[in-house]
Write a protein that holds these residues in place. Structure first.
Motif, PDB file in Angstrom:
ATOM      1  N   THR A  59       0.805  -1.226   0.000  1.00  0.00           N
ATOM      2  CA  THR A  59       0.000   0.000   0.000  1.00  0.00           C
ATOM      3  C   THR A  59       0.838   1.277   0.000  1.00  0.00           C
ATOM      4  N   LEU A  60       2.153   1.150   0.170  1.00  0.00           N
ATOM      5  CA  LEU A  60       3.027   2.324   0.119  1.00  0.00           C
ATOM      6  C   LEU A  60       3.769   2.438  -1.216  1.00  0.00           C
ATOM      7  N   ASP A  61       3.556   1.453  -2.112  1.00  0.00           N
ATOM      8  CA  ASP A  61       4.222   1.490  -3.415  1.00  0.00           C
ATOM      9  C   ASP A  61       3.737   2.672  -4.236  1.00  0.00           C
ATOM     10  N   GLU A  62       4.676   3.396  -4.844  1.00  0.00           N
ATOM     11  CA  GLU A  62       4.331   4.400  -5.842  1.00  0.00           C
ATOM     12  C   GLU A  62       4.129   3.658  -7.147  1.00  0.00           C
ATOM     13  N   LEU A  63       3.085   4.006  -7.883  1.00  0.00           N
ATOM     14  CA  LEU A  63       2.718   3.285  -9.095  1.00  0.00           C
ATOM     15  C   LEU A  63       2.747   4.206 -10.309  1.00  0.00           C
ATOM     16  N   THR A  64       3.158   3.634 -11.437  1.00  0.00           N
ATOM     17  CA  THR A  64       3.132   4.340 -12.713  1.00  0.00           C
ATOM     18  C   THR A  64       2.297   3.508 -13.669  1.00  0.00           C
ATOM     19  N   LEU A  65       1.329   4.157 -14.335  1.00  0.00           N
ATOM     20  CA  LEU A  65       0.460   3.482 -15.296  1.00  0.00           C
ATOM     21  C   LEU A  65       0.750   4.052 -16.678  1.00  0.00           C
ATOM     22  N   ASP A  66       1.224   3.192 -17.579  1.00  0.00           N
ATOM     23  CA  ASP A  66       1.468   3.568 -18.969  1.00  0.00           C
ATOM     24  C   ASP A  66       0.306   3.056 -19.807  1.00  0.00           C
ATOM     25  N   PRO A  75      -2.223  12.669 -31.027  1.00  0.00           N
ATOM     26  CA  PRO A  75      -0.927  13.050 -30.458  1.00  0.00           C
ATOM     27  C   PRO A  75      -0.753  12.520 -29.037  1.00  0.00           C
ATOM     28  N   ASN A  76      -1.856  12.116 -28.392  1.00  0.00           N
ATOM     29  CA  ASN A  76      -1.803  11.568 -27.031  1.00  0.00           C
ATOM     30  C   ASN A  76      -2.011  10.062 -27.033  1.00  0.00           C
ATOM     31  N   ASN A  77      -1.519   9.390 -28.075  1.00  0.00           N
ATOM     32  CA  ASN A  77      -1.715   7.948 -28.179  1.00  0.00           C
ATOM     33  C   ASN A  77      -1.073   7.200 -27.012  1.00  0.00           C
ATOM     34  N   THR A  78       0.060   7.676 -26.526  1.00  0.00           N
ATOM     35  CA  THR A  78       0.740   7.053 -25.388  1.00  0.00           C
ATOM     36  C   THR A  78       0.804   8.075 -24.260  1.00  0.00           C
ATOM     37  N   GLN A  79       0.322   7.660 -23.085  1.00  0.00           N
ATOM     38  CA  GLN A  79       0.329   8.560 -21.936  1.00  0.00           C
ATOM     39  C   GLN A  79       0.802   7.812 -20.701  1.00  0.00           C
ATOM     40  N   GLN A  80       1.391   8.557 -19.763  1.00  0.00           N
ATOM     41  CA  GLN A  80       1.854   7.978 -18.503  1.00  0.00           C
ATOM     42  C   GLN A  80       1.209   8.738 -17.344  1.00  0.00           C
ATOM     43  N   TYR A  81       0.722   7.971 -16.377  1.00  0.00           N
ATOM     44  CA  TYR A  81       0.057   8.541 -15.208  1.00  0.00           C
ATOM     45  C   TYR A  81       0.788   8.068 -13.952  1.00  0.00           C
ATOM     46  N   THR A  82       1.014   8.985 -13.015  1.00  0.00           N
ATOM     47  CA  THR A  82       1.588   8.642 -11.720  1.00  0.00           C
ATOM     48  C   THR A  82       0.435   8.537 -10.736  1.00  0.00           C
ATOM     49  N   LEU A  83       0.340   7.384 -10.072  1.00  0.00           N
ATOM     50  CA  LEU A  83      -0.767   7.125  -9.160  1.00  0.00           C
ATOM     51  C   LEU A  83      -0.280   7.170  -7.719  1.00  0.00           C
ATOM     52  N   GLU A  84      -1.112   7.664  -6.862  1.00  0.00           N
ATOM     53  CA  GLU A  84      -0.786   7.742  -5.438  1.00  0.00           C
ATOM     54  C   GLU A  84      -0.634   6.351  -4.845  1.00  0.00           C
ATOM     55  N   PRO A  85       0.260   6.181  -3.841  1.00  0.00           N
ATOM     56  CA  PRO A  85       0.344   4.899  -3.149  1.00  0.00           C
ATOM     57  C   PRO A  85      -1.037   4.492  -2.609  1.00  0.00           C
ATOM     58  N   GLY A  86      -1.335   3.219  -2.741  1.00  0.00           N
ATOM     59  CA  GLY A  86      -2.607   2.703  -2.257  1.00  0.00           C
ATOM     60  C   GLY A  86      -3.747   2.807  -3.252  1.00  0.00           C
ATOM     61  N   THR A  87      -3.494   3.361  -4.451  1.00  0.00           N
ATOM     62  CA  THR A  87      -4.553   3.485  -5.452  1.00  0.00           C
ATOM     63  C   THR A  87      -5.067   2.100  -5.829  1.00  0.00           C
ATOM     64  N   GLN A  88      -6.374   1.931  -5.775  1.00  0.00           N
ATOM     65  CA  GLN A  88      -6.992   0.651  -6.123  1.00  0.00           C
ATOM     66  C   GLN A  88      -7.887   0.745  -7.352  1.00  0.00           C
ATOM     67  N   PHE A  89      -8.336   1.952  -7.704  1.00  0.00           N
ATOM     68  CA  PHE A  89      -9.226   2.153  -8.843  1.00  0.00           C
ATOM     69  C   PHE A  89      -8.724   3.331  -9.663  1.00  0.00           C
ATOM     70  N   PHE A  90      -8.974   3.278 -10.965  1.00  0.00           N
ATOM     71  CA  PHE A  90      -8.642   4.438 -11.793  1.00  0.00           C
ATOM     72  C   PHE A  90      -9.717   4.630 -12.855  1.00  0.00           C
TER      73      PHE A  90
END
Length: 186
Positions: A59-66, A75-90
């Motif tokens: 639950t403390l892991d920092e997550l990156t979603l590509d 132009p936004n075909n590929t995007q990267q999102y930084t998610l808060e630790p503990g994120t369970q839904f997006f």
């Protein structure tokens, strides 16, 4: 992928005599997992809503979603999102300007996602979105009044939500005696 922790223990009896010892524990990182991936069906030039879940006991892991939206025209075909630790839904959104390729009533785009934790463990998943073509509409049609053997000017509007569609306009002038009674314009 794993970390060692030292556990220290001290025991004290009722006469205040003490002794100490320690041991260690290895804590293994667990791969974050994507699940329940879904994207809403849309018409061209609209935005789909992509939803999903993340399972990660850290639950403390920092997550990156590509995310690769499968939309090479964007132009936004590929995007990267930084998610808060503990994120369970997006929930994410992406606009598809057109159904592609042309000459279809709709097309499926494959959305590919990769979730990575701060220890570089990763997993992937995918889903599809159906993008429907929208029928173009003609409106405000008018032709100028002319004398026989004259040339009229035809005007009107084309309404289509896709900014990437091209059109072919077939005109039947209603003059069967004319060699150009039927014409096509691109």
């Amino acid at each position: 992928p794993d970390d060692n922790y030292t556990i220290g223990l001290t025991i004290t009896d009722d006469d205040t005599a003490t002794s100490s010892d320690n041991t260690s524990v290895t804590v293994n990182n667990v791969v974050p997992i994507l699940g329940n991936l879904s994207a809403t069906r849309i018409d061209e030039n609209s935005a789909t809503t992509l939803t999903g879940t993340i399972t990660d006991p850290g639950t403390l892991d920092e997550l990156t979603l590509d995310v690769t939206w499968g939309d090479p025209l964007s132009p936004n075909n590929t995007q990267q999102y930084t998610l808060e630790p503990g994120t369970q839904f997006f929930t994410l959104a992406h606009q598809y300007l057109d159904d592609n390729p042309n000459s279809t009533l709709g097309d499926n785009y494959t959305i590919v996602l990769t979730i990575t934790d701060d220890d570089t463990l990763r997993s992937s998943g995918s889903t599809t979105v159906m993008v429907n073509n929208v029928t173009p509409l003609l409106g405000d049609l008018s032709a100028t009044t002319i004398d026989e053997n004259g040339t009229t000017t035809l005007s009107g509007t084309i309404t289509d939500p896709s900014v990437l569609d091209s059109f072919t306009l077939d005109v039947v002038w209603g003059d069967p005696l004319s060699p150009k009674n039927t014409e096509q314009y691109s």
